[in-house]
Motif scaffolding. Structure first.
Motif, PDB file in Angstrom:
ATOM      1  N   PRO A  58      66.618  49.020  38.924  1.00  0.00           N
ATOM      2  CA  PRO A  58      67.639  48.022  39.231  1.00  0.00           C
ATOM      3  C   PRO A  58      67.171  47.076  40.335  1.00  0.00           C
ATOM      4  N   GLU A  59      67.867  45.987  40.515  1.00  0.00           N
ATOM      5  CA  GLU A  59      67.582  44.978  41.549  1.00  0.00           C
ATOM      6  C   GLU A  59      66.306  44.209  41.215  1.00  0.00           C
ATOM      7  N   VAL A  60      65.180  44.818  41.474  1.00  0.00           N
ATOM      8  CA  VAL A  60      63.876  44.216  41.162  1.00  0.00           C
ATOM      9  C   VAL A  60      63.110  45.230  40.318  1.00  0.00           C
ATOM     10  N   ASP A  61      62.681  44.837  39.105  1.00  0.00           N
ATOM     11  CA  ASP A  61      62.049  45.828  38.235  1.00  0.00           C
ATOM     12  C   ASP A  61      60.616  46.124  38.688  1.00  0.00           C
ATOM     13  N   GLY A  62      60.024  47.159  38.081  1.00  0.00           N
ATOM     14  CA  GLY A  62      58.712  47.618  38.498  1.00  0.00           C
ATOM     15  C   GLY A  62      57.612  46.590  38.282  1.00  0.00           C
ATOM     16  N   TRP A  63      57.709  45.812  37.219  1.00  0.00           N
ATOM     17  CA  TRP A  63      56.707  44.768  36.989  1.00  0.00           C
ATOM     18  C   TRP A  63      56.686  43.778  38.152  1.00  0.00           C
ATOM     19  N   GLU A  64      57.886  43.368  38.591  1.00  0.00           N
ATOM     20  CA  GLU A  64      57.974  42.400  39.682  1.00  0.00           C
ATOM     21  C   GLU A  64      57.506  43.009  41.002  1.00  0.00           C
ATOM     22  N   VAL A  65      57.840  44.281  41.227  1.00  0.00           N
ATOM     23  CA  VAL A  65      57.355  44.957  42.427  1.00  0.00           C
ATOM     24  C   VAL A  65      55.830  44.974  42.426  1.00  0.00           C
ATOM     25  N   CYS A  66      55.253  45.343  41.302  1.00  0.00           N
ATOM     26  CA  CYS A  66      53.797  45.392  41.188  1.00  0.00           C
ATOM     27  C   CYS A  66      53.191  44.010  41.439  1.00  0.00           C
ATOM     28  N   ARG A  67      53.779  42.993  40.845  1.00  0.00           N
ATOM     29  CA  ARG A  67      53.248  41.632  41.004  1.00  0.00           C
ATOM     30  C   ARG A  67      53.275  41.198  42.462  1.00  0.00           C
ATOM     31  N   ARG A  68      54.381  41.459  43.152  1.00  0.00           N
ATOM     32  CA  ARG A  68      54.510  41.041  44.551  1.00  0.00           C
ATOM     33  C   ARG A  68      53.556  41.810  45.456  1.00  0.00           C
ATOM     34  N   VAL A  69      53.437  43.116  45.215  1.00  0.00           N
ATOM     35  CA  VAL A  69      52.523  43.920  46.036  1.00  0.00           C
ATOM     36  C   VAL A  69      51.094  43.437  45.851  1.00  0.00           C
ATOM     37  N   ARG A  70      50.736  43.094  44.609  1.00  0.00           N
ATOM     38  CA  ARG A  70      49.367  42.692  44.317  1.00  0.00           C
ATOM     39  C   ARG A  70      48.997  41.315  44.875  1.00  0.00           C
ATOM     40  N   THR A  71      49.972  40.538  45.317  1.00  0.00           N
ATOM     41  CA  THR A  71      49.638  39.226  45.886  1.00  0.00           C
ATOM     42  C   THR A  71      48.860  39.349  47.184  1.00  0.00           C
ATOM     43  N   ASP A  72      49.039  40.455  47.914  1.00  0.00           N
ATOM     44  CA  ASP A  72      48.334  40.575  49.197  1.00  0.00           C
ATOM     45  C   ASP A  72      47.897  41.994  49.524  1.00  0.00           C
ATOM     46  N   SER A  73      47.840  42.874  48.526  1.00  0.00           N
ATOM     47  CA  SER A  73      47.496  44.261  48.820  1.00  0.00           C
ATOM     48  C   SER A  73      46.795  44.913  47.631  1.00  0.00           C
ATOM     49  N   ASN A  74      45.852  45.819  47.943  1.00  0.00           N
ATOM     50  CA  ASN A  74      45.207  46.638  46.921  1.00  0.00           C
ATOM     51  C   ASN A  74      45.767  48.056  46.917  1.00  0.00           C
ATOM     52  N   LEU A  75      46.994  48.223  47.420  1.00  0.00           N
ATOM     53  CA  LEU A  75      47.636  49.536  47.422  1.00  0.00           C
ATOM     54  C   LEU A  75      47.563  50.155  46.023  1.00  0.00           C
ATOM     55  N   PRO A  76      46.999  51.356  45.879  1.00  0.00           N
ATOM     56  CA  PRO A  76      46.955  51.992  44.557  1.00  0.00           C
ATOM     57  C   PRO A  76      48.366  52.214  44.003  1.00  0.00           C
ATOM     58  N   ILE A  77      48.530  51.914  42.718  1.00  0.00           N
ATOM     59  CA  ILE A  77      49.835  52.034  42.069  1.00  0.00           C
ATOM     60  C   ILE A  77      49.697  52.878  40.805  1.00  0.00           C
ATOM     61  N   LEU A  78      50.473  53.956  40.759  1.00  0.00           N
ATOM     62  CA  LEU A  78      50.609  54.772  39.552  1.00  0.00           C
ATOM     63  C   LEU A  78      51.975  54.454  38.964  1.00  0.00           C
ATOM     64  N   MET A  79      52.004  53.812  37.810  1.00  0.00           N
ATOM     65  CA  MET A  79      53.295  53.398  37.265  1.00  0.00           C
ATOM     66  C   MET A  79      53.818  54.421  36.261  1.00  0.00           C
ATOM     67  N   LEU A  80      55.136  54.515  36.230  1.00  0.00           N
ATOM     68  CA  LEU A  80      55.827  55.408  35.306  1.00  0.00           C
ATOM     69  C   LEU A  80      56.536  54.575  34.254  1.00  0.00           C
ATOM     70  N   THR A  81      56.376  54.946  33.005  1.00  0.00           N
ATOM     71  CA  THR A  81      57.080  54.252  31.931  1.00  0.00           C
ATOM     72  C   THR A  81      57.843  55.266  31.094  1.00  0.00           C
ATOM     73  N   ALA A  82      59.070  54.922  30.733  1.00  0.00           N
ATOM     74  CA  ALA A  82      59.928  55.852  29.989  1.00  0.00           C
ATOM     75  C   ALA A  82      59.582  55.867  28.510  1.00  0.00           C
ATOM     76  N   ARG A  83      58.814  54.867  28.068  1.00  0.00           N
ATOM     77  CA  ARG A  83      58.463  54.791  26.655  1.00  0.00           C
ATOM     78  C   ARG A  83      56.962  54.936  26.485  1.00  0.00           C
TER      79      ARG A  83
END
Length: 227
Positions: A58-83
């Motif tokens: 909710p609020e901001v979806d995971g794709w948008e969170v990932c996009r914003r984080v990637r603008t200035d960070s290489n923080l490792p991201i493990l994403m979860l998908t329900a499908r």
């Protein structure tokens, strides 16, 4: 590494609690977020080792969170998908996620994925691979600074894109299968799902242009051609 901080972002309390239970058992410090907006604030306010990120938030979806984080960070991201849907995984990987896990998941597999991502990140940062500069034609690959120069211009690569290029450069004119690349670059296999290699190869080709030739060997894998 013990005491590293993992951010788990999911709108389902049982998923957050299960992930925290198993990650804390493995020695990690865990903080939680239930929506994308909260996750973005926690990324800013904390020194994180990795983020476990659900796509459907909710609020901001995971794709948008990932996009914003990637603008200035290489923080490792493990994403979860329900499908178990390739499109979700491919879009997430294209936005810069390091790995994906389909829900419902075995919490032990979650911990194994986290360990593997952090191990690769630590190895890259500490220069466990040879620190010698690689020269491929007009392309210079510097493991110490993690910079790539082509014709005197810096090519900005994400963490896994750099690791993939370096691995190919270390095996010039040798065909590496997708499974080998997953093992060498990501540190483990994807249980037969190798599309992430194709996505990262496509990114590399787009960014490197004509400065390097990464050839597809159909039915086998990829090789970096130097002659």
């Amino acid at each position: 590494m013990p005491n590293e901080t993992i951010l788990v972002v999911d709108d389902e309390a049982n998923i957050r609690d299960l992930a925290r239970l198993y990650l804390e058992k493995d020695g990690y410090r865990v903080i939680l977020a239930q929506d994308g907006a909260q996750a973005l604030k926690l990324v800013q306010d904390n020194e994180l080792a990795l983020m476990v990120l659900d796509l459907m938030l909710p609020e901001v979806d995971g794709w948008e969170v990932c996009r914003r984080v990637r603008t200035d960070s290489n923080l490792p991201i493990l994403m979860l998908t329900a499908r178990d849907d390739d499109i979700d995984k491919i879009v997430g990987l294209e936005m810069g996620a390091d790995d994906y896990l389909t829900k419902p998941f075995n919490p032990r597999e979650l911990v194994a994925r986290v360990r593997a991502i952090l191990r690769r990140t630590t190895d890259s940062a500490s220069g466990n691979a040879s620190d010698d500069v690689r020269q491929i034609g007009t392309v210079t690959i510097d493991p110490k600074s993690r910079e790539v120069m082509a014709d005197g211009k810096r090519i900005p690569l994400r963490t896994k894109e750099f690791d993939l290029l370096l691995t190919l450069a270390d095996h010039p004119n040798i065909v590496l299968s997708r499974e080998q690349l997953l093992d060498l670059v990501w540190g483990y296999d994807f249980y037969g799902q190798t599309r992430t290699v194709d996505v990262h190869i496509a990114h590399l080709r787009e960014k490197m242009g004509d400065s390097v030739t990464i050839e597809t060997v159909w039915g086998m894998g990829y090789k970096l051609v130097t002659a």
